[in-house]
Write an enzyme that holds these catalytic residues in place. Structure first.
Site, short mmCIF file in Angstrom:
data_model
loop_
_atom_site.label_atom_id
_atom_site.label_comp_id
_atom_site.label_asym_id
_atom_site.label_seq_id
_atom_site.Cartn_x
_atom_site.Cartn_y
_atom_site.Cartn_z
N GLU A 54 0.81 -1.22 0.00
CA GLU A 54 0.00 0.00 0.00
C GLU A 54 0.85 1.28 0.00
O GLU A 54 0.43 2.30 -0.55
CB GLU A 54 -0.96 0.01 1.19
CG GLU A 54 -2.08 -1.02 1.10
CD GLU A 54 -1.68 -2.38 1.64
OE1 GLU A 54 -0.49 -2.59 1.94
OE2 GLU A 54 -2.57 -3.25 1.78
N PHE A 116 -11.50 -7.71 13.39
CA PHE A 116 -10.39 -8.13 12.53
C PHE A 116 -10.05 -7.02 11.52
O PHE A 116 -10.95 -6.47 10.88
CB PHE A 116 -10.76 -9.41 11.78
CG PHE A 116 -9.68 -9.85 10.82
CD1 PHE A 116 -8.43 -10.23 11.30
CD2 PHE A 116 -9.91 -9.86 9.45
CE1 PHE A 116 -7.42 -10.61 10.42
CE2 PHE A 116 -8.89 -10.24 8.57
CZ PHE A 116 -7.66 -10.61 9.06
N GLN A 117 -8.79 -6.70 11.42
CA GLN A 117 -8.28 -5.64 10.54
C GLN A 117 -8.94 -4.29 10.82
O GLN A 117 -9.13 -3.48 9.92
CB GLN A 117 -8.40 -6.02 9.05
CG GLN A 117 -7.47 -7.18 8.68
CD GLN A 117 -7.27 -7.36 7.20
OE1 GLN A 117 -8.17 -7.10 6.40
NE2 GLN A 117 -6.09 -7.83 6.80
N MET A 488 24.31 9.11 2.53
CA MET A 488 24.20 10.37 3.26
C MET A 488 24.45 10.13 4.74
O MET A 488 25.05 10.96 5.42
CB MET A 488 22.82 11.00 3.02
CG MET A 488 22.74 12.45 3.43
SD MET A 488 23.92 13.51 2.55
CE MET A 488 22.92 14.13 1.19
#
Lengths: 592, 169
Positions: A54, A116-117, A488
């Site tokens: 995502e 759930f989730q 860096m």
């Protein structure tokens, strides 16, 4: 379809997206958004690009948005889908990129039950977005979607989350057209003419003027960049761009002093330090730009034009504040400049340019590439050759980057003539940004040449998106400056932490050529200076995705550099120059 | 050099009465490191209307201007008024104060309450709950006096404020 015909929430959502001009969604399915994916399956108006994580979807939407000026759209599921999107949302918030992120949510009756989730998505994303919504009533759905697009693109753009409980998208919902005006959010876009007049009075009498333009000019559309160019040319003023603003002014123009700030050019930073009137358009006096605040541009009258009133007087107190869209502000400045009959002090301006030209002669971006066959490749050289060889390519060119040394070298050595061609994570500094962003750019511009200038450490943070490139045949070129270090971090450890390279070396790097191969892309490698051109040419001639692994000098540091806590006139130049700069103070050590 | 003197500011904010709006305002203050000395919030219009948030904060002039600009750019915010800067205003606060004790201290508490025009809202053989309304300083002074007289519990509303005269938010 008539508005009164019963449609599901998912159908209403897609209809609203379509009415907002959405053509592409970057997303990843999951339980809570299955009804939306089902509705997507049954239509053809909106294309869906399946990412591999995502976080990649949000960066892809950012790349899409930044290269087109449109709103990027993301669709993810509840819980981990939403939490994975958070980094991208903050990235878009910091860099003012318009994104609408649709997140699934558990059904309204389960919210708060640790289902759930389930995650408190609006709670988590409240400080990560410009605004967010939880749609609890079907009758609010269409209005919220339209409003979200308005908020994302208006004023200072930014990300907006719409959290969509599953029962809302399954159940019937009425459609609504976009509202004519928002009741409370109406940013000022037209500049105040009194302030414009004050600005012109300062600018007309300037002896050592400087124009400092940032991402706000890009966000205001290509016409704003054209207006900036017109204004700078008609005034004869020097101009610098921030990292976010590169491309707002043509890099090849002699009035352009290059990028300013921590790794900006000597001439840009010294002109900032020495100017007597500073015009900031669409930039926010970021700490990477100002260096030590109490020594920032100490002798100048400051004019700040910004669409966000909260950016004005935040870090640097200014003398003239102009709230408005950068394009309209520039148009107003041009008109007022023409109307004002005061003559400029051209002698003073000419003397100022002589100073600037002397600073330019330092050639602060200079580097030395040993051209003996077999010699190690300097990273700056690789980017310089990439720039030169791509100039001959008869395609639109878009560059994205990851974050670190390669990003700064790209900003220094790749030059942009037009806006919306340069996509980099400036504010948040998100490693792993460049590959998915390039993916989003390529989706928006299928025929363009899209290159992610990457570091080997950054690119691994979202390397899974190589799978997306393969699935959609997106011919993105990943140009890795491989120095085997988080460069860096290594550079700061060398300069600030006594050369103790704590955890900045990546042992066991993948073989990027084989990695490309396993993702159905072409892998190339250059290890010696004489191979650089061949690899770039072969990369450009390949019509699918490419990873070019450019093995570069692991010890090279990025200069010039204004150390943390130092002022613009305390720059460190590279080994090619005499060291004359101050060391880093204790105060500087705590800065990042 | 920027002005480093701190001042107190009473800011009233008119917002949409929707879920999460208070979290947005409070999150802005905590996320950006601004002070909240007092905060009150309640709906001020009937159904689905607006709420008014009154915040007392402090900081340098630059920080207070920042706070106002940051509040003003929140989407559900309709109006931000710096009552301290915009002219004379009234700021009032209410408190419930429980004092537990018997004998002379109890009598003294009641006498002081009378002088402060605090009202007795609840009384038992060994306790009072006073209600007092007024400026923050008056409440502070009353609570301070009660400390030696059996002060047991304090509940304060935080200030509500409004501009004097015909001006409205």
């Amino acid at each position: 379809m008539p508005a009164d015909e019963a449609q599901s929430g998912a159908e209403v959502l897609l209809r609203a997206l379509k009415d907002q001009g959405v053509e592409v969604i970057f997303g990843y399915p999951g339980g809570a958004v299955l009804p939306i994916y089902d509705a997507l399956f049954k239509q053809n108006a909106i294309r869906h690009i399946l990412v591999r994580q995502e976080g990649g979807a949000v960066h892809a939407a950012e790349g899409y948005a930044r290269s087109t000026g449109k709103v990027g759209v993301v669709l993810v599921t509840s819980g981990p889908g939403a939490t994975n999107a958070v980094t991208g949302l903050v990235d878009a918030l910091m860099d003012s990129i318009p994104v609408v992120c649709l997140t699934g949510q558990v059904p309204t009756h389960l919210i708060g039950n640790d289902a759930f989730q389930e995650a408190d998505t609006t709670g988590i994303t409240r400080p990560a977005t410009k605004h967010n919504y939880l749609v609890k009533r079907a009758e609010d759905l269409a209005r919220v979607v339209h409003e979200a697009f308005y908020v994302a693109r208006s004023g200072r753009p930014g990300p907006v989350v719409i959290d969509l409980p599953k029962d809302i998208v399954i159940g019937k919902a009425p459609y609504a057209e976009p509202a004519a005006a928002h009741p409370s959010y109406r940013p000022q876009t037209e500049p105040d003419h009194g302030q414009i007049a004050k600005a012109i009075a300062l600018l007309k009498h300037a002896k050592r003027p400087m124009v400092y333009a940032g991402g706000g000019v890009i966000n205001a559309g290509p016409a704003a960049s054209a207006a900036l160019t017109q204004f700078v040319r008609m005034t004869g003023f020097p101009v610098t761009n921030t990292l976010m603003g590169l491309g707002a002014y043509p890099a090849s123009d002699p009035q352009f002093l290059g990028m300013l700030g921590m790794h900006g050019t000597y001439e840009a930073n010294l002109a900032m330090h020495g100017c007597d009137v500073l015009l900031n358009i669409g930039a926010r006096f970021d700490d990477r730009v100002t260096g030590r605040l109490n020594a920032f541009s100490p002798g100048s009258k400051k004019i700040h034009a910004d669409i966000d009133p909260s950016s004005i007087n935040k870090n640097v107190p200014v003398d003239v504040a102009i709230v408005g869209d950068a394009g309209r502000t520039l148009d107003a400045l041009i008109a007022a400049w023409k109307a004002d009959t005061t003559t400029q002090d051209t002698q003073a301006l000419a003397a100022w340019w002589r100073h600037i030209d002397a600073w330019r002669e330092k050639d602060s971006l200079k580097f030395t590439q040993d051209m003996t066959p077999g010699a190690i490749i300097k990273p700056q050289y690789a980017i310089q050759r990439l720039y030169e060889l791509t100039r001959a390519v008869d395609k639109e060119i878009f560059i994205t980057t990851e974050v670190g040394q390669h990003q700064m070298w790209a900003a220094q050595h790749f030059h942009f003539e037009r806006p919306n061609r340069w996509m980099t994570s400036g504010g948040l500094g998100t490693m792993g940004y460049g590959l998915p962003a390039a993916m989003g750019v390529q989706v928006a511009h299928p025929d363009a040449l899209v290159i992610d200038i990457a570091g080997e450490a950054s690119v691994l943070m979202n390397i899974q998106e190589m799978g997306t490139l393969a699935q959609y045949r997106l011919p993105v070129k990943v140009f890795i400056l491989n120095n085997q270090y988080m460069g860096m971090v290594r550079q700061w450890q060398e300069l600030l932490h006594g050369g103790r390279y704590s955890e900045s070396y990546s042992a066991a790097l993948p073989d990027f050529v084989k990695l490309a191969d396993s993702f159905h892309a072409v892998g190339l490698r250059a290890e010696r200076v004489e191979q650089v051109d061949d690899v770039i040419r072969e990369m450009l001639a390949t019509d699918c995705a490419v990873i070019a692994d450019i093995v570069v000098d692991p010890k090279e540091n990025c200069f010039p550099m204004i150390p943390s806590g130092a002022a613009h006139n305390e720059m460190i130049l590279g080994a090619e120059h005499d060291h004359e700069a101050a060391g880093i103070t204790d105060e500087g050590l705590v800065l990042v | 050099m920027p002005d480093t003197t701190h001042r107190s500011a009473t800011i009233s904010v008119l917002v949409d009465n929707e879920s999460g709006v208070l979290a947005r305002v409070i999150g802005l203050f905590s996320g950006r490191g601004y002070n909240i000395d007092s905060l009150t919030v309640a709906p001020v219009e009937s159904e689905g209307g607006r709420s008014r948030i009154n915040i007392v904060t402090s900081g340098t002039e630059m920080v207070i201007e920042q706070i106002k600009a940051q509040l003003d750019r929140l989407v559900p915010v309709h109006r931000v008024a710096d009552l301290t800067r915009e002219g004379p205003h009234i700021a009032r606060e209410m408190a419930l104060i429980k004092v537990v004790g018997v004998g002379e201290k109890r009598v003294e508490a009641l006498r002081i309450a009378d002088a402060f025009r605090a009202r007795v809202m609840d009384a038992t053989q060994e306790s009072f709950v006073f209600e007092i309304t007024g400026a923050t300083e008056k409440l502070d002074a009353f609570i301070d006096l009660m400390r030696h007289l059996g002060l047991a519990e304090v509940s304060r509303t935080g200030i509500v404020a409004m501009a004097r005269g015909v001006r409205t938010i």
